[in-house]
Design a protein around this motif. Sequence first.
Motif, PDB file in Angstrom:
ATOM      1  N   ALA A   9      18.490 -18.146  15.238  1.00  0.00           N
ATOM      2  CA  ALA A   9      19.753 -17.479  14.904  1.00  0.00           C
ATOM      3  C   ALA A   9      19.581 -16.440  13.802  1.00  0.00           C
ATOM      4  CB  ALA A   9      20.769 -18.535  14.452  1.00  0.00           C
ATOM      5  N   SER A  10      20.206 -15.283  14.003  1.00  0.00           N
ATOM      6  CA  SER A  10      20.235 -14.214  12.988  1.00  0.00           C
ATOM      7  C   SER A  10      18.877 -13.636  12.614  1.00  0.00           C
ATOM      8  CB  SER A  10      20.904 -14.708  11.694  1.00  0.00           C
ATOM      9  OG  SER A  10      22.273 -14.768  11.896  1.00  0.00           O
ATOM     10  N   THR A  31      22.303 -13.030  26.149  1.00  0.00           N
ATOM     11  CA  THR A  31      22.524 -14.333  26.800  1.00  0.00           C
ATOM     12  C   THR A  31      23.247 -15.307  25.876  1.00  0.00           C
ATOM     13  OG1 THR A  31      20.371 -15.246  26.162  1.00  0.00           O
ATOM     14  CG2 THR A  31      20.475 -14.035  28.257  1.00  0.00           C
ATOM     15  N   GLY A  32      23.110 -15.110  24.543  1.00  0.00           N
ATOM     16  CA  GLY A  32      23.832 -15.974  23.602  1.00  0.00           C
ATOM     17  C   GLY A  32      25.336 -15.839  23.818  1.00  0.00           C
ATOM     18  N   TYR A  35      26.558 -18.153  26.576  1.00  0.00           N
ATOM     19  CA  TYR A  35      26.766 -19.553  26.161  1.00  0.00           C
ATOM     20  C   TYR A  35      27.986 -19.668  25.248  1.00  0.00           C
ATOM     21  CZ  TYR A  35      22.365 -20.572  28.382  1.00  0.00           C
ATOM     22  OH  TYR A  35      21.379 -20.706  29.330  1.00  0.00           O
ATOM     23  N   ARG A  36      28.240 -18.619  24.483  1.00  0.00           N
ATOM     24  CA  ARG A  36      29.434 -18.627  23.635  1.00  0.00           C
ATOM     25  C   ARG A  36      30.708 -18.599  24.492  1.00  0.00           C
ATOM     26  NH1 ARG A  36      28.804 -17.292  18.128  1.00  0.00           N
ATOM     27  NH2 ARG A  36      26.614 -17.138  17.514  1.00  0.00           N
ATOM     28  N   SER A  96      25.696 -24.880  20.437  1.00  0.00           N
ATOM     29  CA  SER A  96      24.420 -25.546  20.728  1.00  0.00           C
ATOM     30  C   SER A  96      24.611 -26.814  21.561  1.00  0.00           C
ATOM     31  CB  SER A  96      23.679 -25.897  19.436  1.00  0.00           C
ATOM     32  OG  SER A  96      23.230 -24.716  18.815  1.00  0.00           O
ATOM     33  N   SER A  99      25.267 -25.493  25.130  1.00  0.00           N
ATOM     34  CA  SER A  99      24.073 -24.859  25.715  1.00  0.00           C
ATOM     35  C   SER A  99      22.953 -25.855  25.997  1.00  0.00           C
ATOM     36  CB  SER A  99      23.560 -23.733  24.806  1.00  0.00           C
ATOM     37  OG  SER A  99      22.913 -24.273  23.673  1.00  0.00           O
ATOM     38  N   ARG A 105      22.976 -24.707  31.735  1.00  0.00           N
ATOM     39  CA  ARG A 105      21.805 -23.816  31.655  1.00  0.00           C
ATOM     40  C   ARG A 105      21.405 -23.306  33.047  1.00  0.00           C
ATOM     41  NH1 ARG A 105      20.374 -23.362  26.636  1.00  0.00           N
ATOM     42  NH2 ARG A 105      18.938 -21.750  27.302  1.00  0.00           N
ATOM     43  N   ARG A 126      17.042 -17.462  23.744  1.00  0.00           N
ATOM     44  CA  ARG A 126      16.175 -18.507  23.203  1.00  0.00           C
ATOM     45  C   ARG A 126      15.067 -18.873  24.192  1.00  0.00           C
ATOM     46  NH1 ARG A 126      19.656 -17.320  20.227  1.00  0.00           N
ATOM     47  NH2 ARG A 126      20.532 -18.402  18.414  1.00  0.00           N
ATOM     48  N   ASP A 127      15.354 -18.708  25.484  1.00  0.00           N
ATOM     49  CA  ASP A 127      14.428 -19.174  26.527  1.00  0.00           C
ATOM     50  C   ASP A 127      14.102 -18.062  27.525  1.00  0.00           C
ATOM     51  OD1 ASP A 127      17.001 -18.917  27.549  1.00  0.00           O
ATOM     52  OD2 ASP A 127      16.785 -20.584  28.944  1.00  0.00           O
ATOM     53  N   ARG A 153      23.778 -12.978   7.704  1.00  0.00           N
ATOM     54  CA  ARG A 153      25.042 -13.472   8.278  1.00  0.00           C
ATOM     55  C   ARG A 153      26.161 -13.369   7.241  1.00  0.00           C
ATOM     56  NH1 ARG A 153      25.336 -15.699  13.468  1.00  0.00           N
ATOM     57  NH2 ARG A 153      24.124 -13.895  14.012  1.00  0.00           N
ATOM     58  N   ARG A 176      21.634 -25.428  13.619  1.00  0.00           N
ATOM     59  CA  ARG A 176      21.673 -24.866  14.979  1.00  0.00           C
ATOM     60  C   ARG A 176      20.248 -24.644  15.498  1.00  0.00           C
ATOM     61  NH1 ARG A 176      23.649 -19.766  17.046  1.00  0.00           N
ATOM     62  NH2 ARG A 176      24.146 -19.061  14.949  1.00  0.00           N
ATOM     63  N   ASP A 180      18.709 -26.290  18.782  1.00  0.00           N
ATOM     64  CA  ASP A 180      18.189 -25.430  19.849  1.00  0.00           C
ATOM     65  C   ASP A 180      16.702 -25.691  20.124  1.00  0.00           C
ATOM     66  OD1 ASP A 180      20.676 -24.260  20.073  1.00  0.00           O
ATOM     67  OD2 ASP A 180      20.176 -22.457  18.936  1.00  0.00           O
ATOM     68  N   ARG A 183      16.270 -29.617  21.911  1.00  0.00           N
ATOM     69  CA  ARG A 183      16.941 -30.058  23.142  1.00  0.00           C
ATOM     70  C   ARG A 183      15.891 -30.241  24.250  1.00  0.00           C
ATOM     71  NH1 ARG A 183      19.574 -24.321  23.553  1.00  0.00           N
ATOM     72  NH2 ARG A 183      17.902 -23.232  24.620  1.00  0.00           N
TER      73      ARG A 183
HETATM   74  O1  CDP Z   1      23.603 -14.515  17.401  1.00  0.00           O
HETATM   75  P1  CDP Z   1      23.143 -15.906  17.122  1.00  0.00           P
HETATM   76  O2  CDP Z   1      21.670 -15.966  16.883  1.00  0.00           O
HETATM   77  O3  CDP Z   1      23.937 -16.625  16.126  1.00  0.00           O
HETATM   78  O4  CDP Z   1      23.313 -16.763  18.441  1.00  0.00           O
HETATM   79  P2  CDP Z   1      23.414 -16.310  19.925  1.00  0.00           P
HETATM   80  O5  CDP Z   1      22.216 -15.544  20.330  1.00  0.00           O
HETATM   81  O6  CDP Z   1      24.749 -15.708  20.112  1.00  0.00           O
HETATM   82  O7  CDP Z   1      23.327 -17.716  20.656  1.00  0.00           O
HETATM   83  C1  CDP Z   1      24.306 -18.710  20.427  1.00  0.00           C
HETATM   84  C2  CDP Z   1      23.755 -20.040  20.911  1.00  0.00           C
HETATM   85  O8  CDP Z   1      23.631 -20.010  22.326  1.00  0.00           O
HETATM   86  C3  CDP Z   1      22.393 -20.458  20.383  1.00  0.00           C
HETATM   87  O9  CDP Z   1      22.457 -21.101  19.125  1.00  0.00           O
HETATM   88  C4  CDP Z   1      21.925 -21.409  21.490  1.00  0.00           C
HETATM   89  O10 CDP Z   1      22.494 -22.700  21.329  1.00  0.00           O
HETATM   90  C5  CDP Z   1      22.542 -20.799  22.740  1.00  0.00           C
HETATM   91  N1  CDP Z   1      21.596 -19.985  23.512  1.00  0.00           N
HETATM   92  C6  CDP Z   1      20.731 -20.637  24.364  1.00  0.00           C
HETATM   93  O11 CDP Z   1      20.705 -21.853  24.398  1.00  0.00           O
HETATM   94  N2  CDP Z   1      19.917 -19.931  25.187  1.00  0.00           N
HETATM   95  C7  CDP Z   1      19.913 -18.600  25.164  1.00  0.00           C
HETATM   96  N3  CDP Z   1      19.122 -17.935  26.007  1.00  0.00           N
HETATM   97  C8  CDP Z   1      20.778 -17.908  24.274  1.00  0.00           C
HETATM   98  C9  CDP Z   1      21.593 -18.630  23.431  1.00  0.00           C
END
Ligand code: CDP
Length: 219
Positions: A9-10, A31-32, A35-36, A96, A99, A105, A126-127, A153, A176, A180, A183
């Motif tokens: 994150a961030s 992609t985040g 999930y949001r 989280s 997701s 997923r 993330r993946d 942030r 978080r 992440d 899991r």
């Molecule tokens: O911007 P930030 O890094 O806070 O988070 P985000 O990229 O918006 O992603 C939010 C959440 O979605 C992450 O903390 C993961 O739990 C989930 N995520 C995921 O599981 N797989 C991804 N490809 C992208 C996000």
Amino acid sequence: MQIAIDGPASSGKSTVAKIVATKLGFIYVDTGAMYRVATVLTQKLGLDYSDEQGILAALKQADIQFKPDQAGQKVFLDNEDITLMIRTPEITNNVSQVSALAGVRTEMVARQRKIAAQGQVVMDGRDIGTTVLPTAEVKIFMVASAQERAKRRYAENTAKGIMTPLATLQAEIELRDQKDSTRVVSPLKKADDAIEIDTTQLTINEVVEAILVIVKQNM
Ligand code: CDP
Ligand code: CDP
């Protein structure tokens, strides 16, 4: 060409990915944000954040749209603009859990691959390098110290008038990341063939330039 950008994150993924996509004329996929949206949907329907079947059924019915906008992109759920809602602390602190659900997923990865099939993409998450686009030509794993990420942030929040203390933000970010990374399905993990960039001491421009050099080497 496909460019996969993963990291905690961030760490600067979406800011940098957006600029790289614009410079190359590629499609950008956050992609985040997907999930949001699933988390907003769960909250709106009053479902439990662990209700896999309920969330999955709702997702299949939902009309989710991402529309490019001057400030990045706007997000719509059943025609309602939820761009601001997906970034609220309530959603950030529960995303989280949603997701981590295997069914959610599977559904999201299918949607992400469908978008990637439409053209050249920069996709961040993330993946992406490990699961969504395992054959991406360029894979970046972006990291930065938790302290620096919390500071970023904090600055972002202050500009929006959100006054969460710095220490709370750092604790939330670390929690978080821990969720992440641990899991069962597609945890946050550097792909073996990803190039790691530590952005702690780098400006946004320096990170963009570093990625463009790697892209050129792979063209
Ligand atoms: O911007 P930030 O890094 O806070 O988070 P985000 O990229 O918006 O992603 C939010 C959440 O979605 C992450 O903390 C993961 O739990 C989930 N995520 C995921 O599981 N797989 C991804 N490809 C992208 C996000
Ligand atoms: O997408 P992710 O959660 O990885 O991070 P982000 O939302 O792109 O970046 C978080 C914040 O850090 C944003 O406010 C960026 O402007 C800032 N940032 C920075 O100050 N220096 C960098 N090298 C990268 C991002």
